[in-house]
Design a protein around this motif. Structure first.
Motif, PDB file in Angstrom:
ATOM      1  N   ILE A  88       6.231  38.444  28.553  1.00  0.00           N
ATOM      2  CA  ILE A  88       7.437  39.180  28.147  1.00  0.00           C
ATOM      3  C   ILE A  88       7.138  39.896  26.836  1.00  0.00           C
ATOM      4  O   ILE A  88       6.803  39.259  25.829  1.00  0.00           O
ATOM      5  N   VAL A  89       7.240  41.200  26.877  1.00  0.00           N
ATOM      6  CA  VAL A  89       6.950  42.002  25.689  1.00  0.00           C
ATOM      7  C   VAL A  89       8.270  42.465  25.072  1.00  0.00           C
ATOM      8  O   VAL A  89       9.103  43.068  25.750  1.00  0.00           O
ATOM      9  N   ALA A 115       0.771  37.142  35.887  1.00  0.00           N
ATOM     10  CA  ALA A 115       1.995  36.927  35.113  1.00  0.00           C
ATOM     11  C   ALA A 115       3.094  37.895  35.552  1.00  0.00           C
ATOM     12  O   ALA A 115       2.851  39.093  35.702  1.00  0.00           O
ATOM     13  N   VAL A 116       4.294  37.358  35.744  1.00  0.00           N
ATOM     14  CA  VAL A 116       5.472  38.213  35.907  1.00  0.00           C
ATOM     15  C   VAL A 116       5.625  38.956  34.576  1.00  0.00           C
ATOM     16  O   VAL A 116       5.739  38.315  33.531  1.00  0.00           O
ATOM     17  N   THR A 117       5.580  40.276  34.616  1.00  0.00           N
ATOM     18  CA  THR A 117       5.493  41.035  33.360  1.00  0.00           C
ATOM     19  C   THR A 117       6.628  42.042  33.233  1.00  0.00           C
ATOM     20  O   THR A 117       6.918  42.782  34.165  1.00  0.00           O
ATOM     21  N   PHE A 118       7.258  42.035  32.085  1.00  0.00           N
ATOM     22  CA  PHE A 118       8.312  43.016  31.799  1.00  0.00           C
ATOM     23  C   PHE A 118       8.586  43.030  30.302  1.00  0.00           C
ATOM     24  O   PHE A 118       8.055  42.200  29.565  1.00  0.00           O
ATOM     25  N   SER A 119       9.414  43.994  29.884  1.00  0.00           N
ATOM     26  CA  SER A 119       9.779  44.039  28.471  1.00  0.00           C
ATOM     27  C   SER A 119      11.282  43.837  28.311  1.00  0.00           C
ATOM     28  O   SER A 119      12.058  44.050  29.245  1.00  0.00           O
ATOM     29  N   VAL A 120      11.666  43.400  27.126  1.00  0.00           N
ATOM     30  CA  VAL A 120      13.086  43.248  26.778  1.00  0.00           C
ATOM     31  C   VAL A 120      13.286  43.896  25.413  1.00  0.00           C
ATOM     32  O   VAL A 120      12.328  44.198  24.717  1.00  0.00           O
ATOM     33  N   GLY A 121      14.520  44.096  25.038  1.00  0.00           N
ATOM     34  CA  GLY A 121      14.763  44.668  23.726  1.00  0.00           C
ATOM     35  C   GLY A 121      16.181  45.169  23.589  1.00  0.00           C
ATOM     36  O   GLY A 121      17.103  44.639  24.198  1.00  0.00           O
ATOM     37  N   LEU A 149       4.252  33.939  27.848  1.00  0.00           N
ATOM     38  CA  LEU A 149       3.825  34.503  26.561  1.00  0.00           C
ATOM     39  C   LEU A 149       4.819  35.596  26.137  1.00  0.00           C
ATOM     40  O   LEU A 149       5.061  36.545  26.893  1.00  0.00           O
ATOM     41  N   VAL A 150       5.384  35.422  24.954  1.00  0.00           N
ATOM     42  CA  VAL A 150       6.314  36.415  24.393  1.00  0.00           C
ATOM     43  C   VAL A 150       5.600  37.133  23.245  1.00  0.00           C
ATOM     44  O   VAL A 150       5.137  36.490  22.305  1.00  0.00           O
TER      45      VAL A 150
END
Lengths: 340, 85
Positions: A88-89, A115-121, A149-150
């Motif tokens: 998670i980015v 990894a399941v991958t995405f961003s948040v914000g 992993l963040v």
């Protein structure tokens, strides 16, 4: 180990390891190039924030900072990116390119292929909280999921580093490796937002070259009064709610840590809530300036490293964003044993 | 000068370290920051025995001593007064 649900219903999530990338180059605030273009009042405010220097490396992007921090966090745990369940980015303030994906770029660089991958914000420095909420949600939903992993690389969006009248932004990457067990347990995560202030601060960019981008406050009076006073009420309620639902009292909290904006900002939080912010926050502010969503865990781990927080201690991490987002996190320090 | 206004201007003058009149907009003058706002609201709450709720957080009510006076009167039910200059 079979994961257990905590008494308050929260799923136990822990920080297994953490890593940072803080560029070596330190720039005194008094030598920031933008000071020359500021008016006398703004210049005085900037120099009175209590930030002495920031780390800055114009050759490193947000993604570079995040990648290095991620590798350090993985190395410290002896973990492989290939085994990550999710990546998670926390989105950067200004992506290098539009339409592309910084999250999958980092996935590729690290080799976190599964990894399941995405961003948040979207919440400024509070954006670490939705990342933790997402991670906890994934771990609750899938008990076979690997570690999460963040990652966040913090760099200012604008050409200058000074955000009038709030803070000075430094460069720094952070990665938190979240697992079912680890030396720092996340006992509770609470977040609130008020959309009325969604663009109180902004950087206009579409109609001007990058060297003219500026972090601007649309209404300094609203920032100084309405948002400040709302923060007093919101944080006070969040803090008492956190205590109540976890069955603890202020006396059970060893320390409070917050994000690093200014010395006056710390005093405001202390006087608003009747608490003391741990000294490490002021020291990190002086040395590194504001590192956005990375501040609170950077402060926490500095305190642990100095043994100002030890096994069995509980701490509250307080985050406020000028987009009117508030969060409080309750953490418990476990044995600082190797986690490999 | 109304007694409430007088107390408020006295407080403002002490905190801002410069004379503040009943209609001086210290936000507009750039004299206010969040710590000042906290001190101001804490003073108003403590001195006039009221609570500033989230719904009271309209900056317009706190821009000048005269406006704060009207706010205090609304909250406490004190009698109206003639604005001072």
């Amino acid at each position: 180990m079979t994961p257990q649900v905590a008494e308050n219903g929260a799923f136990p999530v822990a920080v297994r390891s953490a890593g940072w990338c803080l560029p070596e180059r330190s720039v005194p605030v008094s030598e920031l190039p933008e000071l020359a273009s500021l008016g006398e009042s703004e210049r005085r405010t900037c120099l009175a924030l209590g930030v002495e220097s920031v780390r800055a490396d114009e050759g490193m992007s947000s993604a570079d900072l995040g990648e290095r921090a991620a590798r350090e966090a993985l190395d410290r745990a002896g973990a492989s990116a290939r085994d990550l369940g999710a990546l998670i980015v926390v989105e950067s303030r200004a992506p290098e390119t539009l339409l592309s994906s910084e999250a999958t770029r980092l996935q590729h660089l690290l080799g976190a292929d599964r990894a399941v991958t995405f961003s948040v914000g979207g919440l400024g420095c509070v954006s670490i909280t939705p990342a933790l909420l997402a991670a906890r949600g994934l771990m609750c939903a899938d008990r076979d999921l690997g570690d999460v992993l963040v990652v966040h690389g913090s760099k200012p969006a604008a050409a200058g580093r000074y955000r009038h009248p709030v803070t000075v932004n430094g460069d720094g990457g952070q990665a938190l490796l979240l697992s079912r067990r680890g030396p720092v347990r996340l006992l509770d995560i609470v977040q609130e937002t008020n959309g009325a202030h969604w663009d109180l601060f902004h950087v206009k960019y579409r109609d001007r070259p990058a060297d003219q981008w500026r972090e601007e406050c649309k209404d300094p009076s609203t920032y100084a009064f309405s948002l400040a006073m709302e923060s007093r009420g919101r944080l006070s309620a969040l803090l008492s709610g956190l205590m109540e639902r976890n069955g603890i009292e202020q006396a059970d909290i060893r320390g409070h840590l917050s994000q690093n904006l200014s010395m006056a900002g710390f005093t405001f939080t202390e006087e608003s809530l009747g608490i003391e912010i741990m000294p490490v926050c002021r020291e990190n502010l002086q040395q590194y300036g504001h590192l956005g969503p990375n501040d609170v865990f950077h402060n926490l781990y500095t305190a642990i490293e100095r043994k100002e927080l030890q096994e069995g201690d509980r701490a509250v991490l307080i985050n406020v964003s000028p987009v009117a987002a508030w969060s409080v996190l309750l953490v418990e320090i476990g044995p600082q044993e190797p986690t490999t | 000068m109304n007694e409430i206004t007088s107390e408020i201007t006295e407080f403002l003058t002490a905190v801002l370290r410069k004379p503040v009149g009943p209609d001086d907009d210290y936000f507009e003058l750039g004299l206010a920051d969040s710590l000042f706002a906290l001190e101001l609201v804490t003073f108003v709450e403590g001195r006039f025995d009221l609570t500033v709720e989230v719904e009271d957080l309209d900056l317009e009510s706190f821009r000048t001593a005269n406006r704060i006076t009207r706010f205090v009167q609304r909250k406490t039910g004190a009698p109206e007064f003639t604005e001072t200059q």
